[in-house]
Each structure stands twice: as C-alpha cells, then as structure tokens.
Design a protein around this motif. Structure first.
Motif, short mmCIF file in Angstrom:
data_model
loop_
_atom_site.label_atom_id
_atom_site.label_comp_id
_atom_site.label_asym_id
_atom_site.label_seq_id
_atom_site.Cartn_x
_atom_site.Cartn_y
_atom_site.Cartn_z
N GLN A 110 34.53 6.30 12.98
CA GLN A 110 33.63 6.78 11.93
C GLN A 110 34.04 6.21 10.57
O GLN A 110 33.18 5.82 9.77
N GLN A 111 35.33 6.13 10.32
CA GLN A 111 35.81 5.56 9.06
C GLN A 111 35.48 4.07 8.99
O GLN A 111 35.03 3.58 7.95
N ALA A 112 35.69 3.35 10.08
CA ALA A 112 35.38 1.93 10.10
C ALA A 112 33.90 1.69 9.87
O ALA A 112 33.49 0.79 9.15
N HIS A 113 33.07 2.51 10.48
CA HIS A 113 31.61 2.38 10.33
C HIS A 113 31.20 2.62 8.88
O HIS A 113 30.39 1.90 8.31
N GLY A 114 31.80 3.64 8.26
CA GLY A 114 31.48 3.93 6.87
C GLY A 114 31.91 2.83 5.92
O GLY A 114 31.16 2.46 5.01
N LEU A 115 33.08 2.25 6.17
CA LEU A 115 33.56 1.17 5.30
C LEU A 115 32.74 -0.10 5.49
O LEU A 115 32.51 -0.87 4.57
N LEU A 116 32.28 -0.30 6.75
CA LEU A 116 31.53 -1.51 7.06
C LEU A 116 30.20 -1.53 6.31
O LEU A 116 29.73 -2.57 5.85
N TYR A 117 29.59 -0.34 6.15
CA TYR A 117 28.25 -0.30 5.57
C TYR A 117 28.21 0.24 4.14
O TYR A 117 27.14 0.44 3.60
N VAL A 118 29.40 0.43 3.55
CA VAL A 118 29.42 0.90 2.17
C VAL A 118 28.88 -0.20 1.26
O VAL A 118 29.11 -1.39 1.49
N GLU A 119 28.16 0.15 0.23
CA GLU A 119 27.59 -0.85 -0.67
C GLU A 119 28.58 -1.17 -1.78
O GLU A 119 29.33 -0.31 -2.21
#
Length: 265
Positions: A256-265
C-alpha cells in the motif's frame, strides 16, 4: 557519414528508444517481452532492436527470461532506484519492516525476489535467535525450488513457466539439495490453499524450518517474497500464527505504501 548528420540528435534519440524498450518489457510482465513485442510497439528495425537489447542486457537493465527469446527487466534498475533514494523501492520499504519483525519475534527475516530461474536475497535481518540459511547474506542466490521463499515466488507464475523453471533446475535441486520438483509442486499447492509456504525438506539444514508469504501487487503479480527462518524447536502453533500474521500485515502495508508513493503527484 550517417553518424555525423545529426550529432546532437543521436544520443537523445537512442535514449528515448532505450526507454521505450524498457517500457515494453515492463508492460509484458513476468513472462517477458519477445522481439515481436518490441517491433509491434516501437518504430525501429529488427537489427536496431537487437542492438538495443544487447546494450541494455550488458548494462544489467535487461535479463533473459526462462522462456527462450524473451527479456525481463534487470536488477540494475533496482540498484539505481535504491541509490536514488527511491522510497517506493521494494528493499527500502522492506528493510525497516524486517528489522522490526526480527527484533520483536526473534527469528531471521528475509526479502527475496525472482532472478530468472533463481531467487535472490535482497535483504536479511536477524533477531535474538539467528539461524543458518541457504543464503549467507544479501545478494545470495538459490535455484527456484529451494527454501520457502522460492515456493512463494513460483506459486503465482503460469503453470507452463513454472514447470519450465523446475525442469531447468531439476538436476541441481536433486543433487545439491535432495529436493524433487514433485515435492516443490506439492508445497506450491499448499501455499495456494493456505496462503503461506513451508518449503521442502531436504538434506541440508535439517534443524531449521521456516515460513514465507508472497508479496503481491494490486493486480496479483508477485513482487517478491517475505520469509522467516527459525529453529524447529521454536515452531509452536502460537509462534507460527504470530509470525504469519505479522508478516502478512507488514507485506500488505508495504504494498500500500509503495502504491501510494508510485502515484503521488
């Protein structure tokens, strides 16, 4: 000569095409990309594609797939991500979590990823009860089929790809580890039924045992495996459940953390 016609454009153009090759490879997933995949997606000749593939493979940005004629992303990309301080990198995200697990539960915890027909150890953290392992340190490699982490890495591959890997590794599994591909398949089915891997009993490290879980992205693709090794005497039912629940919670938060960092603007 052609090489002198556009001296300022050749470098950037080649770089763009190399990036396109990497993007096509990533889009093809764990089966890898074929030459036809590249030709369909990139407006380049076959010889040019082959030159790009050769160069990227020599630099470690591509690696051959177990399926003949296909290519996978290379682990040099992971190294660059870590060096750039990429917080979404699997190893960066896993390291503090493995350390926390080792300190709290006392056992040895590992992060593994697939590297062709092998499993590579990306991180290891030892608790108060460190144990022996098939790998000695970060960077160690094992043939897929050895250890509980490799079961977790194999389980979510397509059946034909998995069988091809086990056929490739069969003689080494038997001669070096006293492990048969049939027993590996039994443990894969166990993981798919229960959600965790136990590994195959072999002739080495008979006093140790372990558990592993796959680290799956949001599409169900295996990113890696989180593994725990311990003395057999410590594998009580209550400790087993605590280890599994703790690893599963950490893996879920990590994805979940990786997914959030991947798509953060």
């Amino acid at each position: 000569m052609t090489s002198n016609r556009h001296p300022t454009a050749q470098g950037p153009s080649t770089l763009v095409h190399a990036m396109q090759v990497l993007q096509v490879t990533a889009a093809c997933g764990y089966r890898g990309a074929s030459i036809d995949d590249y030709l369909d997606a990139i407006d380049l000749s076959r010889p040019t594609i082959y030159r790009l593939l050769k160069g990227l493979k020599e630099q470690g940005f591509l690696r051959p797939s177990p399926i003949r004629g296909r290519y996978l992303l290379g682990y040099e990309l992971l190294v660059l991500g870590a060096q750039a301080g990429n917080g979404a990198g699997l190893r960066d995200l896993a390291r503090p979590r493995l350390l926390s697990l080792a300190q709290r539960l006392g056992d040895s915890f590992y992060l593994f990823a697939r590297d062709g027909v092998n499993a590579v150890c990306l991180e290891v953290q030892n608790g108060d009860y460190p144990v022996g392992s098939f790998v000695r340190a970060t960077g160690g490699r094992l043939p897929l089929g050895v250890g509980q982490a490799s079961i977790a890495l194999l389980a979510y591959l397509g059946e034909s790809e998995r069988k091809a890997i086990l056929m490739h590794n069969a003689s080494r599994l038997q001669s070096d580890y006293n492990i048969s591909p049939t027993n590996v398949e039994v443990e894969i089915h166990h993981l798919l039924k229960t959600g965790y891997a136990r590994g195959v009993e072999g002739s080495q490290l008979p006093e140790y045992t372990g558990l592993a879980i796959p680290i799956l992205d949001h599409s169900g693709h295996p990113l890696g495996a989180m593994s725990c090794s311990m003395l057999k005497s410590r594998m009580t039912e209550s400790h087993k459940q605590e280890v599994l629940e703790s690893m599963q919670a950490e893996a879920l938060e990590m994805v979940q953390q990786a997914h959030g960092l991947l798509y953060v603007e």
